[in-house]
Motif scaffolding. Structure first.
Motif, PDB file in Angstrom:
ATOM      1  N   ARG A   1     -36.707 -15.777 -28.854  1.00 15.67           N
ATOM      2  CA  ARG A   1     -36.942 -14.380 -29.254  1.00 15.67           C
ATOM      3  C   ARG A   1     -37.248 -13.518 -28.038  1.00 15.67           C
ATOM      4  NH1 ARG A   1     -40.101 -14.103 -34.964  1.00 15.67           N
ATOM      5  NH2 ARG A   1     -39.114 -15.900 -35.945  1.00 15.67           N
ATOM      6  N   LEU A   2     -38.105 -14.025 -27.160  1.00 13.49           N
ATOM      7  CA  LEU A   2     -38.498 -13.281 -25.970  1.00 13.49           C
ATOM      8  C   LEU A   2     -37.308 -13.049 -25.043  1.00 13.49           C
ATOM      9  CD1 LEU A   2     -40.871 -12.021 -24.441  1.00 13.49           C
ATOM     10  CD2 LEU A   2     -41.253 -14.242 -23.378  1.00 13.49           C
ATOM     11  N   LEU A   3     -36.487 -14.067 -24.831  1.00 15.29           N
ATOM     12  CA  LEU A   3     -35.318 -13.926 -23.967  1.00 15.29           C
ATOM     13  C   LEU A   3     -34.343 -12.902 -24.541  1.00 15.29           C
ATOM     14  CD1 LEU A   3     -33.607 -14.762 -21.523  1.00 15.29           C
ATOM     15  CD2 LEU A   3     -32.669 -16.606 -22.946  1.00 15.29           C
ATOM     16  N   ALA A   4     -34.024 -13.005 -25.831  1.00 15.77           N
ATOM     17  CA  ALA A   4     -33.057 -12.096 -26.449  1.00 15.77           C
ATOM     18  C   ALA A   4     -33.564 -10.652 -26.444  1.00 15.77           C
ATOM     19  CB  ALA A   4     -32.757 -12.545 -27.879  1.00 15.77           C
ATOM     20  N   SER A   5     -34.797 -10.439 -26.864  1.00 10.75           N
ATOM     21  CA  SER A   5     -35.304  -9.066 -26.933  1.00 10.75           C
ATOM     22  C   SER A   5     -35.578  -8.502 -25.543  1.00 10.75           C
ATOM     23  CB  SER A   5     -36.549  -8.982 -27.821  1.00 10.75           C
ATOM     24  OG  SER A   5     -37.584  -9.811 -27.351  1.00 10.75           O
TER      25      SER A   5
END
Length: 186
Positions: free
Chosen positions: A72-76
């Protein structure tokens, strides 16, 4: 080969990096959703698909049951840095469940005026089968339909049916050795 294996797979003439990717493509086909495989994306994160509906949703497929906080952190983070303000959908190795006892397609991030707000992507039947955020905008991402929360959470049986059909289709397509392009079985 297991569903989440990294072995390549052919599905209706397209080459996918894994059977899991081919299964999600079959799921989208079963529901009549338009997609692009391996579109370009924000630097640092390579989406697996883009879903093309009322708006374009960048989709990542993770080899976990549920998308991890790191994914989630990488994508956002990558999307925010690149200036992408559209929705992000992260999928796992199958349909998940939500706290209320229903099913979830995966995790969805919606831009909220400065950052992404994450939640569960739940079925939505307004204007046709699609999905929405479980706690932010209930807009059907595939059809654009929005009327409060009317239609949100409905359509779970369609998702379950589509997932079962997708698993069969990807398995059959992977076993076809002649490479001929075939129409989906539905």
């Amino acid at each position: 080969m297991e569903l989440g294996s990294n072995g390549p797979c052919r599905y209706f003439g397209l080459h996918f990096e894994s059977r899991l990717h081919a299964t999600w493509a079959a799921f989208f086909d079963h529901l009549g959703w338009h997609y692009e495989y391996r579109p370009f994306g924000p630097r640092g994160w390579a989406p697996t698909f883009s879903l093309i509906g009322a708006s374009t949703v960048l989709v990542g497929v993770e080899p976990e049951l549920k998308p991890t906080p790191a994914a989630r952190l990488l994508a956002s983070g990558s999307s925010r840095v690149a200036g992408h303000r559209g929705d992000i959908l992260l999928l796992g190795t199958g349909l998940g469940s939500i706290r209320a006892g229903g099913i979830a397609l995966g995790a969805i991030a919606e831009w909220c005026g400065g950052d992404y707000g994450w939640g569960d992507a739940v079925p939505h039947v307004g204007g046709g089968i699609g999905f929405c955020h479980d706690s932010l905008s209930y807009r059907n991402r595939m059809t654009g339909f929005h009327d409060g929360d009317r239609g949100a959470g409905d359509g779970e049986e369609r998702f379950v049916e589509a997932w079962r059909a997708a698993r069969r289709a990807a398995l059959i397509a992977d076993r076809a050795a002649d490479g001929r392009v075939r129409r989906p079985p539905w």
